[in-house]
Design a protein around this motif. Structure first.
Motif, PDB file in Angstrom:
ATOM      1  N   ALA A  19      38.814 -53.791  67.134  1.00 44.38           N
ATOM      2  CA  ALA A  19      39.259 -52.486  68.202  1.00 44.38           C
ATOM      3  C   ALA A  19      38.569 -50.878  68.406  1.00 44.38           C
ATOM      4  O   ALA A  19      37.701 -50.560  66.223  1.00 44.38           O
ATOM      5  N   HIS A  20      38.759 -50.849  69.671  1.00 47.97           N
ATOM      6  CA  HIS A  20      37.850 -48.829  68.985  1.00 47.97           C
ATOM      7  C   HIS A  20      38.709 -48.111  69.863  1.00 47.97           C
ATOM      8  O   HIS A  20      39.127 -48.629  71.167  1.00 47.97           O
ATOM      9  N   ARG A  21      39.620 -47.106  69.170  1.00 50.19           N
ATOM     10  CA  ARG A  21      40.458 -46.469  69.772  1.00 50.19           C
ATOM     11  C   ARG A  21      40.131 -44.897  69.070  1.00 50.19           C
ATOM     12  O   ARG A  21      39.630 -44.536  68.194  1.00 50.19           O
ATOM     13  N   GLN A  22      41.173 -43.423  69.402  1.00 46.31           N
ATOM     14  CA  GLN A  22      41.456 -42.542  68.669  1.00 46.31           C
ATOM     15  C   GLN A  22      42.429 -43.023  67.992  1.00 46.31           C
ATOM     16  O   GLN A  22      42.970 -42.828  68.022  1.00 46.31           O
ATOM     17  N   ASN A  23      41.928 -42.462  66.772  1.00 48.47           N
ATOM     18  CA  ASN A  23      42.884 -42.242  65.269  1.00 48.47           C
ATOM     19  C   ASN A  23      42.940 -40.847  64.626  1.00 48.47           C
ATOM     20  O   ASN A  23      41.420 -40.917  64.398  1.00 48.47           O
ATOM     21  N   TRP A  24      43.862 -40.424  64.329  1.00 55.09           N
ATOM     22  CA  TRP A  24      44.007 -38.796  63.258  1.00 55.09           C
ATOM     23  C   TRP A  24      42.564 -38.140  63.989  1.00 55.09           C
ATOM     24  O   TRP A  24      42.042 -37.275  63.507  1.00 55.09           O
ATOM     25  N   GLY A  25      42.593 -37.862  65.636  1.00 54.47           N
ATOM     26  CA  GLY A  25      41.994 -37.032  66.391  1.00 54.47           C
ATOM     27  C   GLY A  25      40.465 -37.438  66.569  1.00 54.47           C
ATOM     28  O   GLY A  25      39.008 -36.492  66.344  1.00 54.47           O
ATOM     29  N   GLU A  26      40.000 -38.908  66.062  1.00 55.28           N
ATOM     30  CA  GLU A  26      38.726 -39.486  65.171  1.00 55.28           C
ATOM     31  C   GLU A  26      38.185 -40.587  66.464  1.00 55.28           C
ATOM     32  O   GLU A  26      39.598 -41.691  66.207  1.00 55.28           O
ATOM     33  N   ASP A  27      37.211 -40.505  66.911  1.00 57.89           N
ATOM     34  CA  ASP A  27      37.008 -41.718  67.060  1.00 57.89           C
ATOM     35  C   ASP A  27      36.455 -42.768  66.204  1.00 57.89           C
ATOM     36  O   ASP A  27      35.633 -42.545  65.301  1.00 57.89           O
ATOM     37  N   ARG A  28      37.083 -43.482  66.421  1.00 58.27           N
ATOM     38  CA  ARG A  28      37.148 -44.630  65.282  1.00 58.27           C
ATOM     39  C   ARG A  28      37.293 -46.784  65.495  1.00 58.27           C
ATOM     40  O   ARG A  28      37.288 -47.170  67.001  1.00 58.27           O
ATOM     41  N   VAL A  29      36.669 -47.418  64.654  1.00 54.34           N
ATOM     42  CA  VAL A  29      36.067 -48.963  64.893  1.00 54.34           C
ATOM     43  C   VAL A  29      37.200 -49.744  64.234  1.00 54.34           C
ATOM     44  O   VAL A  29      37.238 -49.119  63.087  1.00 54.34           O
ATOM     45  N   HIS A  30      37.880 -50.584  64.270  1.00 55.54           N
ATOM     46  CA  HIS A  30      38.652 -51.460  63.450  1.00 55.54           C
ATOM     47  C   HIS A  30      37.642 -52.386  63.311  1.00 55.54           C
ATOM     48  O   HIS A  30      37.600 -53.361  64.059  1.00 55.54           O
ATOM     49  N   LEU A  31      37.456 -52.936  62.563  1.00 46.40           N
ATOM     50  CA  LEU A  31      36.790 -54.221  62.148  1.00 46.40           C
ATOM     51  C   LEU A  31      37.492 -54.960  60.754  1.00 46.40           C
ATOM     52  O   LEU A  31      38.683 -54.967  60.483  1.00 46.40           O
ATOM     53  N   HIS A  32      37.167 -56.287  60.553  1.00 41.05           N
ATOM     54  CA  HIS A  32      37.348 -57.490  59.264  1.00 41.05           C
ATOM     55  C   HIS A  32      36.153 -57.579  59.277  1.00 41.05           C
ATOM     56  O   HIS A  32      35.179 -57.954  59.561  1.00 41.05           O
ATOM     57  N   ASP A  33      36.819 -56.915  57.410  1.00 38.98           N
ATOM     58  CA  ASP A  33      35.570 -57.684  56.854  1.00 38.98           C
ATOM     59  C   ASP A  33      35.800 -59.048  56.047  1.00 38.98           C
ATOM     60  O   ASP A  33      36.303 -60.035  57.486  1.00 38.98           O
ATOM     61  N   GLU A  34      34.286 -59.748  55.415  1.00 40.40           N
ATOM     62  CA  GLU A  34      34.581 -61.331  55.012  1.00 40.40           C
ATOM     63  C   GLU A  34      35.540 -62.587  54.612  1.00 40.40           C
ATOM     64  O   GLU A  34      35.779 -62.748  54.887  1.00 40.40           O
ATOM     65  N   ASN A  35      36.753 -61.160  53.825  1.00 37.50           N
ATOM     66  CA  ASN A  35      38.223 -61.771  53.921  1.00 37.50           C
ATOM     67  C   ASN A  35      38.831 -62.016  54.652  1.00 37.50           C
ATOM     68  O   ASN A  35      40.452 -61.997  54.572  1.00 37.50           O
ATOM     69  N   GLY A  36      38.673 -61.051  55.936  1.00 33.73           N
ATOM     70  CA  GLY A  36      39.773 -60.888  56.694  1.00 33.73           C
ATOM     71  C   GLY A  36      40.247 -59.510  56.090  1.00 33.73           C
ATOM     72  O   GLY A  36      41.338 -59.152  57.379  1.00 33.73           O
ATOM     73  N   GLU A  37      39.974 -58.794  56.020  1.00 40.29           N
ATOM     74  CA  GLU A  37      40.950 -57.531  55.473  1.00 40.29           C
ATOM     75  C   GLU A  37      40.859 -56.252  56.608  1.00 40.29           C
ATOM     76  O   GLU A  37      39.105 -56.696  56.388  1.00 40.29           O
ATOM     77  N   LEU A  38      41.325 -55.754  57.418  1.00 42.46           N
ATOM     78  CA  LEU A  38      41.545 -54.804  58.149  1.00 42.46           C
ATOM     79  C   LEU A  38      41.212 -53.897  57.676  1.00 42.46           C
ATOM     80  O   LEU A  38      41.280 -53.362  56.740  1.00 42.46           O
TER      81      LEU A  38
END
Length: 94
Positions: A19-38
């Protein structure tokens, strides 16, 4: 999605975009690493954000952007003012 921040330890690595969204007043992207951790990163550190024209024109010849230098100067001014204010409290007047 790829990490593009030159000094980040994950530089050049690809991750699954969530996902790509505003979190804590900052433009952030959310990702999964190679272990599936967010996890999340500032969008500007990835290829999700548009390329900064200054970075393109500088082509690696300038380590700092104008905005970055102004932010550092502001931080120094605030710290200096805070330090000077602390000295006033500690000064003993006759």
């Amino acid at each position: 999605m790829r990490v593009t921040h030159r000094f980040h330890p994950l530089f050049g690595r690809d991750f699954e975009f969530v996902a790509h969204r505003q979190n804590w007043g900052e433009d952030r992207v959310h990702l999964h690493d190679e272990n599936g951790e967010l996890f999340s990163l500032p969008a500007g550190w990835t290829d999700v954000a548009p390329v900064d024209p200054f970075v393109v024109v500088a082509d690696g010849r300038c380590a700092f952007t104008t905005d970055g230098l102004l932010a550092v100067a502001d931080l120094i001014d605030r710290r200096r003012a805070q330090r000077d204010g602390d000295e006033e409290v500690r000064r003993i007047t006759p």
